[in-house]
Every structure is written in structure tokens, then in C-alpha cells.
Design a protein around this motif. Structure first.
Motif, PDB file in Angstrom:
ATOM      1  N   THR A 111      28.522  32.385  44.583  1.00 47.12           N
ATOM      2  CA  THR A 111      28.437  32.333  43.121  1.00 47.12           C
ATOM      3  C   THR A 111      29.801  31.955  42.550  1.00 47.12           C
ATOM      4  O   THR A 111      30.823  32.500  42.989  1.00 47.12           O
ATOM      5  CB  THR A 111      28.074  33.733  42.559  1.00 47.12           C
TER       6      THR A 111
ATOM      7  N   THR B 126      32.380  32.515  39.793  1.00 44.75           N
ATOM      8  CA  THR B 126      32.593  33.586  38.811  1.00 44.75           C
ATOM      9  C   THR B 126      33.584  33.171  37.719  1.00 44.75           C
ATOM     10  O   THR B 126      33.633  33.813  36.675  1.00 44.75           O
ATOM     11  CB  THR B 126      33.089  34.870  39.506  1.00 44.75           C
TER      12      THR B 126
ATOM     13  N   ASP C  16      36.994  30.374  41.002  1.00 47.25           N
ATOM     14  CA  ASP C  16      36.797  31.677  41.649  1.00 47.25           C
ATOM     15  C   ASP C  16      35.362  31.742  42.148  1.00 47.25           C
ATOM     16  O   ASP C  16      34.421  31.462  41.387  1.00 47.25           O
ATOM     17  CB  ASP C  16      37.016  32.820  40.653  1.00 47.25           C
TER      18      ASP C  16
ATOM     19  N   GLU D 198      32.433  34.077  44.608  1.00 51.12           N
ATOM     20  CA  GLU D 198      32.108  35.325  45.293  1.00 51.12           C
ATOM     21  C   GLU D 198      31.075  34.981  46.363  1.00 51.12           C
ATOM     22  O   GLU D 198      30.052  34.348  46.066  1.00 51.12           O
ATOM     23  CB  GLU D 198      31.536  36.334  44.294  1.00 51.12           C
TER      24      GLU D 198
ATOM     25  N   TYR E  44      39.493  39.772  46.455  1.00 52.51           N
ATOM     26  CA  TYR E  44      38.941  41.130  46.536  1.00 52.51           C
ATOM     27  C   TYR E  44      37.768  41.161  47.507  1.00 52.51           C
ATOM     28  O   TYR E  44      37.248  40.096  47.886  1.00 52.51           O
ATOM     29  CB  TYR E  44      38.465  41.618  45.151  1.00 52.51           C
TER      30      TYR E  44
ATOM     31  N   ARG F  11      34.009  43.495  47.977  1.00 49.41           N
ATOM     32  CA  ARG F  11      33.148  44.619  47.596  1.00 49.41           C
ATOM     33  C   ARG F  11      32.678  45.230  48.904  1.00 49.41           C
ATOM     34  O   ARG F  11      32.185  44.519  49.787  1.00 49.41           O
ATOM     35  CB  ARG F  11      31.957  44.147  46.767  1.00 49.41           C
TER      36      ARG F  11
ATOM     37  N   GLN G 236      35.426  48.314  45.014  1.00 53.76           N
ATOM     38  CA  GLN G 236      36.016  46.977  44.974  1.00 53.76           C
ATOM     39  C   GLN G 236      37.474  47.126  45.404  1.00 53.76           C
ATOM     40  O   GLN G 236      38.212  47.928  44.827  1.00 53.76           O
ATOM     41  CB  GLN G 236      35.922  46.393  43.565  1.00 53.76           C
TER      42      GLN G 236
ATOM     43  N   ARG H  64      30.685  41.643  49.983  1.00 52.80           N
ATOM     44  CA  ARG H  64      31.015  40.406  49.241  1.00 52.80           C
ATOM     45  C   ARG H  64      32.508  40.150  49.361  1.00 52.80           C
ATOM     46  O   ARG H  64      33.291  41.108  49.404  1.00 52.80           O
ATOM     47  CB  ARG H  64      30.744  40.556  47.740  1.00 52.80           C
TER      48      ARG H  64
ATOM     49  N   GLY I 160      35.604  37.873  47.428  1.00 58.84           N
ATOM     50  CA  GLY I 160      35.968  37.000  46.305  1.00 58.84           C
ATOM     51  C   GLY I 160      37.180  36.142  46.657  1.00 58.84           C
ATOM     52  O   GLY I 160      38.149  36.641  47.231  1.00 58.84           O
TER      53      GLY I 160
END
Ligand SMILES: Cc1cc2nc3c(=O)[nH]c(=O)nc-3n(C[C@H](O)[C@H](O)[C@H](O)COP(=O)(O)OP(=O)(O)OC[C@H]3O[C@@H](n4cnc5c(N)ncnc54)[C@H](O)[C@@H]3O)c2cc1C
Length: 365
Positions: free
Chosen positions: A84, A86, A94, A96, A149, A151, A162, A188, A190
Motif C-alpha cells: 500500500t 501511504t 512511503d 507499507e 517501521y 508493525r 509499531q 507489516r 514500512g
């Protein structure tokens, strides 16, 4: 052998699951239970009904693990998919990425979209969720350079978190996840990828020369990130055996770090020994060079043999039959020969999985 039996009429749960084809070393392994996760909520549901004492092990692409013949644990297999956007500006994108996305496919997808930063990490096997575990790296670039990051689910407290790159405590092939095994499931990841073609990292080994020849074939004066990615794919294909053809788990030994004094003594006997200066008067020695010059290239103990082109890679010549015991026998033999020849201790790189699902890492320092 009975494999892939389902219970509770739910195909996400398998008992007595054969994992021999789920690890790139092709070691024989049967797990008590495998739970395939295609959605994060399935993990909440599963954990809500699971005793705190239940041994758990997370398995993704199986390219960095040495599995036991009997794995008496519940194996969680994150296979959530999706990429995705973001945020997006003129300079960066960015994204994810869900843990179950194949890593190499992600690299080619992003580079082909004109989103750059992952090109040097092309052709590393495995899934995206596992990439932060050892902060994957190759050709001068590490995951942490583009990652923002993760998740992740904290298994002991059954809570979602996170974590920033700082929280992940990244080091060279190291992270919080590696130092606290059986604790986190990353769902996830990022990334921030840039859109400027001129930010490339190609000054590593043969990459510059091969990327330049790709650039010239396409009428460019300078290599683009696509040229760098294609150069790295070419170089890796020449150097590393494809696990689908010859089972292996990549570099088997870590490059040992010794004192400068010890290195100088070795240099007197072996003038061509390969070492890279490190901070604090230490030297990182090329483990592949040591294995080759101890006369072990193409050697080992059947069926686990060092690769004839890249001695650092141990290959399995009895796929789906060889076991962890065969691996440790060959590892001990090679490590003893290296110690007897150079007085250097070699440590394993891949993750050793015990019968109860706990893991053992070997640390050189
Ligand atoms: C031919 C070959 C070349 C390789 N080249 C490189 C290289 O250049 N650079 C490099 O860094 N590595 C390299 N590797 C090692 C390997 O590809 C990477 O470590 C990769 O990230 C492992 O991914 P995987 O999905 O196969 O993880 P697995 O082997 O399934 O798991 C590895 C570890 O991560 C844990 N784990 C897996 N998924 C998750 C998750 N979602 N959440 C939490 N923990 C998880 C597992 O419990 C295990 O401890 C290579 C391996 C091979 C076979």
C-alpha cells in the motif's frame, strides 16, 4: 508419513505438517502443528485460544533456518499479502508491505515503479516479514537504510506494536527480533523509497563495472538503479547456488573478527589471507577464504558439502532426507579444520531451531 492433515475443518491449521519443502536447506522436518495466517485478525483469534505455555515458532520462507526432524511446536506462517502507498511526494514514496510478500518480487516491483532504495538487496530469498530479523544486507546496503517501521505482534503479551528503526535496535545482521527470539511476529514493514535515479550505491566489488556495461547497452552514461539491480542479479546468480537446484541456506558461517596482531601473524604464513580492518584494531577475516585455503572447497561430510564455487555456502546433497544432525556433523568438521589450521573459531549464521521451537544463535562477539 502423514502430512498436511487438517483439523477443525479449517485448512489454515495443519497437524503433522511436513516442512521439508518449506526450508531452502531441504532438511527433513515434521512439525506438530502449522497455522497459516493470511490476515492479522487470524493471529488475534488464534492467540486468544492458545495457552501461554504453548511453544510457538515463526517460519516465513525458510531460507535462514536449520529445522529439526521433529518440531514439537506450533509453527506460525505469516502469509498476509499486499503493498500500500501511504504517502507520496516528488522526492519519495512511503509504502507499507505485508509480511507474506516475497522479498525479491518486492524489490523488482518497486524498482520497476521508479521507487529506489532496495535494488542492492535483489535476489535475497525469503519473505518481507523476515527481512528485519537479521537486517538483511548485501552489496553495501542494509534493510535499515530504507525501512521506517514495522508493525509486530508481541507474542508473550498478545499485543500489537509499531516499532521504529531505533526500536528495532538494528546492527550488522542483527536486530531486537534476533536478540529476543520467539517473541515477535512482524506483520507489516514500512519503507521510504526515493524517486531520484541518481542516488545509487554501486561501489562494491564488481557491481560498478557490470552496472556500467548494462547502462551502455541501454544508451545511458551512468548506471540507473535498474542497471544496478540487474548487475547484482547477474553477479549473485554466478556466485551463489540456487536453493531450488541445490539446497542451501546462503552463507553458513559468519566472517570471524580477530585482533590485528593475530591477523599479522597469520599474514606472515599466508600473505594472501583476506581481511577487512574494523574499529578497535580488529580485523574481519573472510570465512570463505579460510575454508578454501584449509582445502575444504567442495569438501565437508556427506551429504553436507561446501559449494565448489563459494566455499562459505554449505549445500545439501540428500534433499528432504538429510537432517540437522548431518548439518552439525559437517559444521563441526569444518570448524575443527579451520581451528587446527588458523586457530580461528568459526560461528554459524543461520538460525538453529530446537525440537521445542526455541532457537539458538551463535554470536562471534
Ligand atoms: C541463497 C541464499 C542467499 C542469501 N543471501 C543473503 C544476503 O545476501 N543477505 C542476507 O542478509 N541474507 C541472505 N540470505 C539469508 C536469508 O535469505 C535472509 O535472512 C531472509 O531474510 C530470510 O527470510 P525467510 O523468509 O526465509 O525467513 P525464515 O528463514 O523463515 O526465518 C528466519 C528467522 O526469522 C524469523 N522470522 C521469520 N519471519 C518472521 C516474521 N514475520 N516475524 C518475526 N520473525 C520472523 C524466524 O523465526 C527465523 O528465526 C540468503 C539465503 C540464501 C538461501
Amino acid at each position: 508419513m502423514t502430512t498436511n492433515l487438517c483439523f477443525d475443518n479449517d485448512t489454515r491449521y495443519q497437524s503433522l505438517a511436513d516442512l521439508s519443502h518449506a526450508n531452502t536447506m531441504a532438511l527433513s522436518c515434521v512439525a506438530d502443528t502449522v497455522v497459516t495466517l493470511t490476515d492479522e485478525s487470524q493471529l488475534d483469534d488464534f492467540m486468544a485460544n492458545t495457552a501461554d505455555s504453548q511453544p510457538l515458532f515463526v517460519l516465513s520462507g525458510g531460507s535462514n533456518v536449520l529445522l529439526p526432524e521433529q518440531l514439537q511446536a506450533t509453527v506460525l506462517r505469516p502469509q498476509m499479502r499486499g503493498i500500500t502507498i501511504t504517502a507520496q511526494t516528488e522526492d519519495y514514496v512511503d509504502i507499507e508491505v505485508m509480511a507474506g510478500e516475497n522479498w525479491h518480487d518486492l524489490v523488482t516491483h518497486t524498482v520497476n515503479k521508479g521507487w529506489y532504495g532496495l535494488e542492492n538487496l535483489a535476489l535475497i530469498p525469503g519473505l518481507t516479514g523476515a527481512a528485519p530479523v537479521q537486517n538483511i544486507g548485501a552489496y553495501g546496503v542494509q534493510l535499515e537504510d530504507s525501512m521506517r517501521y514495522v508493525r509486530a505482534y508481541h507474542l508473550p503479551s498478545k499485543t500489537w506494536h509499531q516499532l521504529t528503526t531505533i526500536d528495532c535496535q538494528f546492527g550488522y545482521r542483527d536486530s531486537l527480533f534476533k536478540r529476543t527470539p520467539n517473541t515477535w511476529l512482524i506483520s507489516r514493514v514500512g519503507f521510504r523509497l526515493h524517486t531520484n535515479q541518481t542516488h545509487i550505491s554501486a561501489d562494491y566489488g564488481d557491481v560498478q563495472a557490470v552496472a556500467q556495461s548494462y547502462a551502455e547497452q541501454h544508451g545511458h552514461t551512468q548506471p540507473t538503479p535498474i542497471d544496478v539491480m540487474n548487475a547484482i542479479i547477474d553477479i549473485r546468480k554466478q556466485k551463489l547456488p540456487d536453493p531450488k537446484q541445490l539446497p542451501n541456506c546462503g552463507s553458513f558461517f559468519q566472517n570471524p573478527i580477530i585482533t590485528h596482531d593475530q591477523f599479522s601473524l597469520l599474514q606472515a604464513t599466508y600473505p594472501h589471507i583476506v581481511g577487512y580492518p574494523m574499529p578497535d584494531s580488529m580485523v574481519k577475516v573472510a570465512a570463505g577464504w579460510l575454508i578454501e585455503h584449509a582445502g575444504l572447497k567442495g569438501g565437508g561430510i556427506e551429504p553436507i558439502i561446501t559449494h565448489k564455487k563459494q566455499a562459505l555456502v554449505l549445500t545439501n546433497h540428500a534433499p528432504y532426507q538429510a537432517t540437522q544432525t548431518d548439518v552439525i556433523t559437517a559444521q563441526n568438521h569444518i570448524a575443527k579444520c579451520i581451528y587446527d589450521t588458523f586457530a580461528i573459531t568459526l560461528y554459524r549464521e543461520p538460525v538453529w531451531v530446537n525440537t521445542d521451537g526455541t532457537v539458538g544463535y551463535e554470536y562471534a562477539a
